[in-house]
Design a protein around this motif. Structure first.
Motif, PDB file in Angstrom:
ATOM      1  N   ALA A 313      -3.984  10.091  -2.237  1.00 59.30           N
ATOM      2  CA  ALA A 313      -2.809  10.806  -1.731  1.00 59.30           C
ATOM      3  C   ALA A 313      -1.635  10.581  -2.672  1.00 59.30           C
ATOM      4  O   ALA A 313      -1.443   9.467  -3.197  1.00 59.30           O
ATOM      5  N   ARG A 367      -9.369   6.210   4.649  1.00 58.51           N
ATOM      6  CA  ARG A 367      -8.456   7.340   4.567  1.00 58.51           C
ATOM      7  C   ARG A 367      -7.042   6.825   4.364  1.00 58.51           C
ATOM      8  O   ARG A 367      -6.642   5.832   4.985  1.00 58.51           O
ATOM      9  N   SER A 369      -2.717   7.934   3.776  1.00 53.77           N
ATOM     10  CA  SER A 369      -1.711   8.969   3.967  1.00 53.77           C
ATOM     11  C   SER A 369      -0.338   8.384   3.665  1.00 53.77           C
ATOM     12  O   SER A 369      -0.040   7.256   4.064  1.00 53.77           O
ATOM     13  N   ALA A 413      -3.178  10.711   9.597  1.00 52.19           N
ATOM     14  CA  ALA A 413      -2.253  11.710   9.058  1.00 52.19           C
ATOM     15  C   ALA A 413      -0.898  11.558   9.724  1.00 52.19           C
ATOM     16  O   ALA A 413      -0.813  11.401  10.946  1.00 52.19           O
TER      17      ALA A 413
END
Length: 628
Positions: A313, A367, A369, A413
């Motif tokens: 990201a 993940r 973000s 997110a």
């Protein structure tokens, strides 16, 4: 294929130069890629030449000279299989020509076989000009919840910057084992892919693309919304013009078997490709590639970890980039550093290409973000118990450890205004956390199983959640407390079953009639014991419904039969329980899974179940006509 010594390099150069035939009446982009490929060939950069020529033939599938040049380039790269494929295309497109004769001779020298082309003609869009018989649209599931159906697993979703489109990357690459001419076994990927573009205002399917030969693993919009990037297990990343649906460029990105994760820089000039694994001598390294979107050139490779890179990201100002790495297991093999138990998050200074800071304290970084203000990085992990951690970008310290979960966190997110953090946890739904305190503000239930991705709409009013073959759209302006159907004990059973007549008698031929709507019964298996179920198979062309109907001791026995059906179905066909109602007179279970759709219900002492191999639409049509 038997490998033989390729033709001499000098001969290849002469033949390549001789094939620069007329390029009139061809797409301008195809000409540009062809010229770039030929220029790279002259400069001795064969890989770049192959990439340019490949893009040219994708834009102009019937351009013989481009395929001819691509064939010789693959031969020079000693990629005999691809060379033979392109030579076969030349023979297919220009039969009887001198090029076709030379192509046949080249195939024989390369140890290949003359046959029909082994790859389909590249297709940019398969959206039909004619309206579909039944337009694909979203269905309302409950107040504030809509569902977008897909034909295969949804791997990634992305809203366009203006909020007008939702792109959904789908596909499940299947593998089969084949033997070559020497008897050696090879793992071959079978085609399976799709990219669906939904109109985010009407939630109707606007366009369907076939962007790759194999599974589409990731999708991302450029900040201006004009370009769409897709990645695939076919080891390429492609850039598409959103307005026209035309292919702009193909990037030969390094990857392992799962594909790549993508992110555009805030100015849109750079595309970061997080390839999970790049093989090097003695093992491999996690990898992030930075590509120039305008020229298609590889600017830089970032390699700091011995573990596969699982996410990437950009910071909102474009000066930094965060990547997450962790050891993983695939096919029983450990990939990465076996001594590494903790995941690794690297904060990169893009001006220098150096690691600015290593963010520690997370078991497995999966993940990542960036918050909209660029001050915070969030990451979820594959560990059990799962967790979401927040780091202060300036200091690298863990700022807040929000909720702990009993299962892995698959996606995180931030909302556009930075006040909420969506966290998707396997078997625990989606949690909306306060991005500052880490407290759970709301739980979006009805997503049992692994949610692979979550995405906020640009206005922050909608949250899209991807899980298996569906995308659920949550209207966040609807007051909290509206639960998914699987949580509503007072919901109406599907198909109006509670208002239908009870089954009567014990005549199997009437209990399971010869015709149900347009479906015809093709098999009926009788049982000597009245309390055991009877079985029937119904067909409508390729659609097939398997039905069983039984008589239990009473309502409690029927309830147990439904519970047993649920347990067996979850074990054999992992699915999504959509409706479950427990009443004295009716109990109902409805599940949609990869292999089709399943439902079971009981009325009094009767137990009924149906499994539609063709999927949800077939089950719906059948059940609407079923008499009980």
């Amino acid at each position: 294929m038997n490998k033989t010594c390729p033709l001499c390099f000098c001969t290849l150069v002469l033949l390549l130069l001789a094939t620069a035939a007329s390029t009139q009446e061809l797409p301008a982009e195809a000409k540009a890629h062809y010229e770039a490929g030929m220029a790279a060939k002259k400069a001795g950069d064969l890989k770049q030449a192959a990439a340019g020529l490949q893009s040219a033939v994708e834009l102009a599938p019937k351009w013989v000279d481009a395929r001819w040049a691509l064939a010789w380039t693959h031969a020079a790269l000693k990629d005999e299989q691809r060379a033979v494929d392109q030579f076969n295309w030349v023979m297919h497109l220009a039969p009887g020509s001198k090029q076709a004769q030379e192509a046949k001779a080249a195939i024989e020298r390369l140890g290949g076989r003359v046959q029909a082309p082994s790859e389909p003609a590249p297709t940019v869009t398969v959206a039909s000009e004619e309206p579909a018989e039944q337009p694909v649209t979203a269905r309302d599931e409950a107040p504030g919840i809509r569902v977008l159906p897909h034909a295969a697993q949804v791997n990634s979703i992305a809203f366009s910057p203006d909020g007008a489109l939702l792109a959904c990357a789908t596909g499940e690459t299947l593998f089969s084992v084949t033997e070559d001419e020497t008897g050696q076994q090879q793992l071959v990927a079978e085609p399976g892919n799709e990219l669906r573009l939904w109109d985010a205002r009407t939630w109707t399917l606007k366009q369907t693309l076939k962007p790759h030969l194999f599974m589409v693993t990731w999708v991302a919009f450029s900040p201006d919304g004009k370009t769409l990037a897709t990645s695939s297990t076919d080891e390429t990343v492609k850039l598409w013009d959103v307005a026209t649906g035309r292919l702009v460029r193909t990037l030969e990105a390094a990857t392992f078997i799962f594909g790549q994760w993508l992110a555009f820089s805030p100015d849109g000039g750079t595309l970061a490709v997080a390839g999970e694994w790049k093989e090097v001598e003695g093992g491999g390294v996690g990898l992030v590639q930075l590509w120039d979107v305008r020229t298609g050139e590889l600017r830089q490779e970032l390699t700091a970890s011995g573990n596969p890179t699982l996410s990437v990201a950009f910071s909102p100002d474009g000066k930094s980039l965060v990547s997450g790495s962790a050891p993983i297991t695939f096919g029983g093999a450990e990939l990465g550093d076996p001594a590494t138990e903790m995941g690794e998050l690297y904060l990169w200074d893009l001006a220098t290409g150096e690691v600015q800071r290593k963010l520690t304290g997370h078991p497995v970084g999966l993940r990542v973000s960036f918050s909209p203000d660029g001050k915070t990085v969030a990451a979820g992990g594959l560990d059990e118990p799962g967790a979401v951690l927040l780091w202060d970008v300036e200091t690298g310290a863990v700022r807040q450890a929000p909720a702990q979960f009993s299962h892995p966190v698959m996606a995180v997110a931030f909302s556009p205004d930075g006040t909420l953090l969506a966290s998707a946890c396997e078997d625990e739904g989606v949690q909306l956390l306060d991005a500052h305190t880490g407290e759970v503000q709301r739980t979006l239930a009805g997503h049992p199983g692994a949610v692979l991705y979550v995405a906020f709409s640009p206005d922050g009013k909608t949250l899209a959640v991807a899980r298996e073959e569906t995308v659920r759209l949550w209207d966040l302006t609807v007051a909290p407390g509206t639960a998914a159907p699987s949580q509503q004990s007072g919901s109406e059973p599907p198909y109006g079953i509670h208002n239908r007549p009870m089954p009567a008698g014990e005549d199997r031929d009437k209990l399971l009639p010869k015709r149900v709507g347009r479906f015809t019964r093709v098999q009926l298996r009788d049982s000597a014991n009245i309390r055991n179920p009877i079985y029937a198979t119904y067909r409508l062309e390729a659609a097939e419904i398997f039905v069983e109907l039984g008589i239990c001791e009473g309502p409690s026995g029927a309830q147990l039969a439904v519970a047993r059906a649920k347990a067996e179905t979850d074990a054999e066909f992992p699915g999504i329980p959509q409706v479950f109602i427990k009443r004295p007179d009716v109990s109902c279970l409805r599940t949609v899974n990869r292999l089709g759709a399943f439902m079971a219900w009981t009325r009094g002492r009767y137990y009924f179940s149906a499994h539609a191999k063709g999927g949800e639409r077939d089950l719906d049509e059948f059940m609407k006509s079923f008499p009980y």
